[in-house]
Write a protein that holds these residues in place. Structure first.
Motif, PDB file in Angstrom:
ATOM      1  N   PHE A   9       6.776  24.221  -3.978  1.00 17.99           N
ATOM      2  CA  PHE A   9       7.258  25.146  -3.021  1.00 17.99           C
ATOM      3  C   PHE A   9       8.700  25.454  -3.237  1.00 17.99           C
ATOM      4  O   PHE A   9       9.034  26.641  -3.135  1.00 17.99           O
ATOM      5  N   PRO A  74      -2.420  29.222 -13.820  1.00 19.51           N
ATOM      6  CA  PRO A  74      -2.713  29.448 -12.580  1.00 19.51           C
ATOM      7  C   PRO A  74      -3.191  27.862 -11.686  1.00 19.51           C
ATOM      8  O   PRO A  74      -3.231  27.850 -10.510  1.00 19.51           O
ATOM      9  N   GLN A  75      -3.808  27.136 -12.869  1.00 19.77           N
ATOM     10  CA  GLN A  75      -4.180  25.767 -12.100  1.00 19.77           C
ATOM     11  C   GLN A  75      -2.907  24.898 -11.420  1.00 19.77           C
ATOM     12  O   GLN A  75      -3.234  24.103 -10.814  1.00 19.77           O
ATOM     13  N   LEU A  77      -1.298  25.970  -9.529  1.00 19.88           N
ATOM     14  CA  LEU A  77      -1.047  26.291  -8.065  1.00 19.88           C
ATOM     15  C   LEU A  77      -2.130  25.572  -7.279  1.00 19.88           C
ATOM     16  O   LEU A  77      -1.967  25.575  -5.901  1.00 19.88           O
ATOM     17  N   ALA A  78      -2.778  24.820  -7.876  1.00 19.45           N
ATOM     18  CA  ALA A  78      -4.174  23.948  -7.074  1.00 19.45           C
ATOM     19  C   ALA A  78      -3.189  23.100  -5.953  1.00 19.45           C
ATOM     20  O   ALA A  78      -4.218  23.222  -4.824  1.00 19.45           O
ATOM     21  N   LEU A  80      -1.570  24.082  -3.779  1.00 14.64           N
ATOM     22  CA  LEU A  80      -1.443  24.800  -2.699  1.00 14.64           C
ATOM     23  C   LEU A  80      -2.700  25.371  -2.029  1.00 14.64           C
ATOM     24  O   LEU A  80      -2.760  25.827  -0.874  1.00 14.64           O
ATOM     25  N   ILE A  81      -3.770  25.083  -2.801  1.00 14.91           N
ATOM     26  CA  ILE A  81      -5.130  25.486  -2.375  1.00 14.91           C
ATOM     27  C   ILE A  81      -5.871  24.625  -1.874  1.00 14.91           C
ATOM     28  O   ILE A  81      -6.699  23.992  -2.670  1.00 14.91           O
ATOM     29  N   ASP A  82      -5.742  24.098  -0.625  1.00 16.10           N
ATOM     30  CA  ASP A  82      -6.248  22.656  -0.257  1.00 16.10           C
ATOM     31  C   ASP A  82      -7.511  22.986   0.694  1.00 16.10           C
ATOM     32  O   ASP A  82      -7.558  23.114   1.620  1.00 16.10           O
ATOM     33  N   TRP A  83      -8.575  23.336  -0.057  1.00 17.60           N
ATOM     34  CA  TRP A  83      -9.876  23.743   0.483  1.00 17.60           C
ATOM     35  C   TRP A  83     -10.307  22.485   1.490  1.00 17.60           C
ATOM     36  O   TRP A  83     -10.757  22.923   2.492  1.00 17.60           O
ATOM     37  N   MET A  84     -10.142  21.396   1.297  1.00 17.16           N
ATOM     38  CA  MET A  84     -10.826  20.036   1.959  1.00 17.16           C
ATOM     39  C   MET A  84      -9.893  20.149   3.465  1.00 17.16           C
ATOM     40  O   MET A  84     -10.429  20.299   4.280  1.00 17.16           O
TER      41      MET A  84
ATOM     42  N   LEU B  11     -16.345  15.971   2.402  1.00 22.28           N
ATOM     43  CA  LEU B  11     -15.170  15.992   3.641  1.00 22.28           C
ATOM     44  C   LEU B  11     -16.179  15.642   5.126  1.00 22.28           C
ATOM     45  O   LEU B  11     -17.432  15.958   4.715  1.00 22.28           O
ATOM     46  N   PHE B 117     -16.774  19.737  -3.140  1.00 26.42           N
ATOM     47  CA  PHE B 117     -15.269  20.209  -3.278  1.00 26.42           C
ATOM     48  C   PHE B 117     -14.914  19.676  -4.418  1.00 26.42           C
ATOM     49  O   PHE B 117     -14.944  18.626  -4.944  1.00 26.42           O
ATOM     50  N   TYR B 125     -10.309  27.382 -11.531  1.00 26.02           N
ATOM     51  CA  TYR B 125      -9.175  28.236 -11.468  1.00 26.02           C
ATOM     52  C   TYR B 125      -8.691  29.050 -12.603  1.00 26.02           C
ATOM     53  O   TYR B 125      -8.042  29.674 -12.610  1.00 26.02           O
ATOM     54  N   MET B 135      -4.845  34.782  -6.113  1.00 28.91           N
ATOM     55  CA  MET B 135      -4.258  33.514  -5.795  1.00 28.91           C
ATOM     56  C   MET B 135      -2.752  33.857  -5.815  1.00 28.91           C
ATOM     57  O   MET B 135      -1.899  33.288  -5.029  1.00 28.91           O
ATOM     58  N   LEU B 146       7.678  29.152   4.368  1.00 30.65           N
ATOM     59  CA  LEU B 146       8.626  27.965   4.060  1.00 30.65           C
ATOM     60  C   LEU B 146       9.585  27.711   4.946  1.00 30.65           C
ATOM     61  O   LEU B 146       9.987  26.403   5.131  1.00 30.65           O
TER      62      LEU B 146
END
Lengths: 107, 147
Positions: A9, A74-75, A77-78, A80-84, B11, B117, B125, B135, B146
């Motif tokens: 962030f 780009p991985q 950024l993972a 930030l991408i919290d699918w769960m 989940l 997941f 990615y 992305m 933020l």
């Protein structure tokens, strides 16, 4: 994970860094010189931003002769991408709606 | 080095509901009822049936989920795939949603598990440049939130 997200962030909160990362992600590998030409800031400033992006795991560098080439990871950024957590929030909400529906339905 | 097997996470959402399993089963398997609490759909509770869930499209999502019914055990268990669709399919979410209904003294224990997941699947990615740009395009909004 929390520390990683915080670092990410903070790293991406800076518009110049974000622009550099965006450029690398969209256009592929670039040298510091090319990036400097477009960034509108000095080469030492670009190098400093790239160092911070590298620490955050968002770019990697590759020496070739006297030039350093940077490319995006780009991985990085993972976090930030919290699918769960996105789906977790959705299902909780849908369970509420399911219960509302059940209360309205006949047996 | 050998590539480790793809790790996935699940989940789980569970809730006790004061309704009989038969009634909850209807809400889980009848299209118009499902639409009232989940999404527009053309689900039929028949194993092998392919269907879609459709939500309002958003900037980063076409709103369509590709599904196939896997397991139908009336009043007990319903399972279907839940996958990203269209141009998002190749690198998007591939998961399985399983509903389990267990009768209790006062009603039913409802359990939803969404599995698949991927946390270490790099192809997720490394998709097409389109995926990258999408992305990265989302960063602006993340950063905007933020402050």
């Amino acid at each position: 994970m929390q520390a990683t997200s915080d670092t990410l962030f903070k790293t991406l909160a800076d518009p110049t860094r974000r622009a550099i990362f965006q450029r690398l992600a969209c256009d592929g590998e670039q040298t510091v010189r090319v990036l400097t030409d477009q960034a509108g800031v000095s080469q030492p400033a670009v190098s400093k931003h790239l160092g911070i992006l590298k620490l955050a795991g968002l770019v990697r560098d590759r020496r070739e002769g006297r030039q350093t080439h940077y490319s995006a990871l780009p991985q990085g950024l993972a976090p930030l991408i919290d699918w769960m957590s996105l789906y977790g929030a959705m299902w909780q909400d849908r369970f509420d709606r399911l219960e509302t529906l059940l209360n309205r339905m006949d047996q | 080095m050998t590539q480790p097997a793809t790790a996935t996470r699940s989940l789980v959402v569970e809730r006790e509901m004061p309704h009989p399993p038969e009634k909850i089963w209807r809400a889980l398997t009848q299209g118009p009822l499902i639409e009232e609490w989940l999404m527009k759909n053309d689900l039929q509770p028949v194993a092998g049936h392919r269907f879609n869930f459709r939500a309002t499209p958003m900037a980063q999502w076409n709103g369509v989920t590709d599904c196939e019914v896997l397991i139908v055990e009336p009043n007990q268990r319903l399972s279907y795939t839940w996958n990203a669709s269209g141009e998002e399919a190749a690198n998007g979410l591939k998961s399985v949603v399983t509903w389990t209904l267990t009768p209790t003294k006062d009603g039913t224990h409802v359990r939803m598990e969404q599995s698949g997941f991927r946390v270490e699947d790099e192809t997720f990615y490394q998709g097409a440049s389109y995926g990258w740009q999408r992305m990265v395009g989302g960063l602006e909004r993340v950063a905007a939130g933020l402050n």
